[in-house]
Design a protein around this motif. Structure first.
Motif, short mmCIF file in Angstrom:
data_model
loop_
_atom_site.label_atom_id
_atom_site.label_comp_id
_atom_site.label_asym_id
_atom_site.label_seq_id
_atom_site.Cartn_x
_atom_site.Cartn_y
_atom_site.Cartn_z
N CYS A 155 -31.74 -45.58 -124.92
CA CYS A 155 -30.79 -46.16 -123.95
C CYS A 155 -31.19 -47.58 -123.56
O CYS A 155 -30.35 -48.48 -123.52
CB CYS A 155 -30.70 -45.27 -122.71
SG CYS A 155 -29.86 -43.70 -123.01
N ALA A 156 -32.48 -47.80 -123.28
CA ALA A 156 -32.91 -49.15 -122.89
C ALA A 156 -32.73 -50.13 -124.03
O ALA A 156 -32.26 -51.26 -123.82
CB ALA A 156 -34.36 -49.11 -122.42
N GLY A 157 -33.11 -49.72 -125.23
CA GLY A 157 -32.96 -50.62 -126.37
C GLY A 157 -31.51 -50.96 -126.65
O GLY A 157 -31.17 -52.11 -126.95
N CYS A 158 -30.64 -49.95 -126.54
CA CYS A 158 -29.21 -50.18 -126.77
C CYS A 158 -28.63 -51.15 -125.75
O CYS A 158 -27.92 -52.09 -126.10
CB CYS A 158 -28.46 -48.85 -126.73
SG CYS A 158 -26.66 -49.01 -126.68
N HIS A 159 -28.95 -50.93 -124.48
CA HIS A 159 -28.32 -51.74 -123.43
C HIS A 159 -28.87 -53.15 -123.33
O HIS A 159 -28.36 -53.96 -122.55
CB HIS A 159 -28.43 -51.02 -122.08
CG HIS A 159 -27.42 -49.94 -121.90
ND1 HIS A 159 -26.13 -50.20 -121.52
CD2 HIS A 159 -27.49 -48.60 -122.08
CE1 HIS A 159 -25.45 -49.07 -121.45
NE2 HIS A 159 -26.25 -48.08 -121.79
#
Length: 570
Positions: free
Chosen positions: A354-358
């Motif tokens: 999630c952090a990498g995507c956002h």
């Protein structure tokens, strides 16, 4: 090729793939179409079990009567309180706290509400949904309306609905046809009516609570201004949470975040960490990792994550797997499309978190923010409105999703492969130092704790042009930004307003209206022109600018836009 009245360039009513008439719809962001859908059952109040007004809107104060909304709002509020306990410099307001905290009172405010800003066709998510043809996603944005001001706030809620079951032959052709409008070009209002019609993708039976796969939230939990972090041009954190519908309790339960490891738990347990690594190294799971359909078991996952800005994947906090594993623990996967080195394996894992995507080609910490709704003149000034409602990553993704949905009309199992959201840019060509370009390069010394990240200055780059200047990182321009006097002859430039930082913030701290502060404490400057097809560089946002047609604007740091910051709202 047919000509559509509404296009991505024009501010978006429909996102059609190029090709024949009546192509499946991929994304709807037209405010008129979405307001029609809200009034006909797609409002946020539906998911809280509350009645909405004639405009489809229910205030957050009304939503708090519902156990469903409280089960989402209360864990978020608790996380914000925990953040404030850990960081004594964090609090609500500008004048008192150097670290500006999201005001949890908005979640229960009579002035605040959630408005529908996007309907997305995510049939490409079929591998993630058992016995369903992917997902339909409804994205809502937090907004408020007072006597003095109307604005949005940096928070979105994403309701993910399971699609229809596959056809008898195992294909999803019928589901794909549901996304085909009756004609290639329709008015915004007609689009809204079609969405919620009996044959549309938002028909009543497709908006049942039983269809909710999960609800995810993303909000800017805290913002440190550039005066506090001059080396980075500021610092912001985005809290990511997920919730599942509990039909028996009529509420949402906290849920694990997709493919996002619980770093603290895994670091504390060497056996659990080893178990995760062994699971990931199984051939079937490496194939799923390569094509971006990996589903890590819940026992390894976190229920809360934080992404940080600026500088995206240069920040170790946005790379959870790189915090857990060293490249030497992995091997390249022969014949893969994305796993061609040990470092690439970790990059792909972080890409799916999630952090990498956002933080991959995003707009600050978001991918879909929505088209600003028009109202009274006080509502949206050009200093507080977006020109492009989505991130550069979404712009690129629409083409891939269109290929998938078209293939689903005739192919039982289309290829779900998704390339990296943000490929390694080690071989990228350096941009010319024209308007909008980086002029203060730095090297990030990253830490797992983003509060400890530091930006080491590298030699400054001279901007092209006799009168050009380098707007400094220390006053809020991450990486520096080439600018200068407004130049009507610059085909790459747009005349825009640049805030005079100390005076502008002092004005807001004195609780003056945003529009007044904007009018009195900005100066004209040459900014890079932008559109959906010409995105801004990382850490900048395409905002509306005077004299620019709809869908075109000027690149500025996101926190110069009032709706993109948690602080200063009354």
């Amino acid at each position: 090729m047919p000509t559509f009245k509404h296009s991505l360039t024009a501010g978006l009513a429909l996102a059609f793939a190029l090709g024949a008439a009546a192509e499946p719809v991929l994304l709807v962001t037209s405010p008129t179409a979405l307001q029609v859908a809200e009034k006909s059952g797609a409002s946020f109040a539906r998911w809280a079990g509350e009645a909405s007004g004639s405009d489809g809107i229910a205030t957050n104060q009304a939503l708090m009567r519902s156990p469903a909304w409280r089960s989402i709002a209360e864990p978020i509020s608790a996380s914000l309180s925990s953040l404030q306990r850990r960081d004594r410099q964090a609090g609500v307001g500008i004048s008192k706290y150097p670290h500006r905290l999201f005001d949890a009172r908005w979640l229960a405010s009579p002035d605040a509400f959630f408005e529908l800003v996007g309907v997305a066709n995510r049939m490409d998510r079929r591998p993630f949904q058992s016995n369903a043809c992917g997902e339909t996603r409804l994205v809502y944005r937090l907004a408020y309306r007072t006597v003095a001001m109307q604005s949005r706030l940096p928070m979105t809620v994403n309701v993910e609905l399971r699609g229809n079951a596959p056809d008898a032959d195992g294909s999803c052709a019928s589901a794909a046809k549901r996304w085909q409008p009756p004609q290639a070009s329709m008015t915004d209002e007609a689009t809204g009516r079609w969405l919620v019609s009996a044959d549309g993708p938002l028909a009543p039976q497709r908006l049942a609570l039983a269809r909710v796969a999960q609800v995810t939230t993303n909000l800017q939990s805290v913002r440190w201004p550039s005066a506090v972090r001059p080396d980075l041009g500021g610092h912001a954190e985005y809290m990511l949470r997920a919730f599942r519908w509990n039909a028996g309790a009529k509420r949402f339960d906290v849920a694990p975040l997709e493919n996002t490891p619980d770093i603290a738990k895994l670091k504390a347990s060497a056996p659990l960490r080893k178990e995760l690594q062994q699971w990931l190294q199984q051939p079937a799971n490496l194939r799923a990792l390569d094509e971006a359909t990996l589903q890590i078991p819940e026992k390894f996952l976190a229920t809360e994550a934080v992404s940080v800005a600026p500088r995206g994947l240069e920040r170790l906090a946005n790379r959870p797997f790189e915090q857990l594993f060293a490249p030497g623990e992995w091997q390249a996967v022969q014949g893969s499309r994305t796993l061609q080195s040990p470092q690439a394996v970790l990059r792909r894992l972080d890409d799916l978190s999630c952090a990498g995507c956002h933080q991959s080609r995003a707009v600050a910490g978001f991918h879909l923010l929505g088209v600003d709704r028009r109202g009274a003149s006080r509502t949206f000034t050009t200093g507080n409105a977006l020109a492009v409602p989505h991130s550069p990553h979404v712009q690129d993704e629409l083409a891939r999703r269109g290929t998938y949905v078209r293939a689903a009309l005739s192919t039982p199992r289309p290829d779900p492969f998704r390339p990296l959201a943000e490929p390694d840019d080690a071989n990228a060509v350096a941009e010319k130092p024209t308007v909008g370009a980086r002029c203060e390069p730095t090297r990030i010394t990253a830490s797992a704790n983003p509060w400890l990240d530091r930006a080491e200055k590298l030699p400054r780059i001279s901007c092209e042009g006799m009168l050009s200047v380098c707007e400094k990182t220390s006053v809020g321009f991450p990486g520096g930004m080439c600018s200068g006097p407004c130049d009507p002859g610059d085909k790459n430039g747009t005349c825009g307003g640049i805030a005079i930082l100390s005076d502008f913030n002092s004005c807001l701290a004195a609780k003056k209206p945003f529009g007044e502060c904007l009018a009195k404490h900005t100066r004209p400057g040459n900014l890079r022109s932008c559109s959906a097809q010409q995105p801004c560089r990382d850490d900048y946002i395409c905002a509306q600018a005077e004299g620019q047609p709809e869908g075109r604007g000027a690149c500025i740091p996101p926190y110069f836009l009032f709706q993109m910051r948690v602080d200063g709202h009354s």
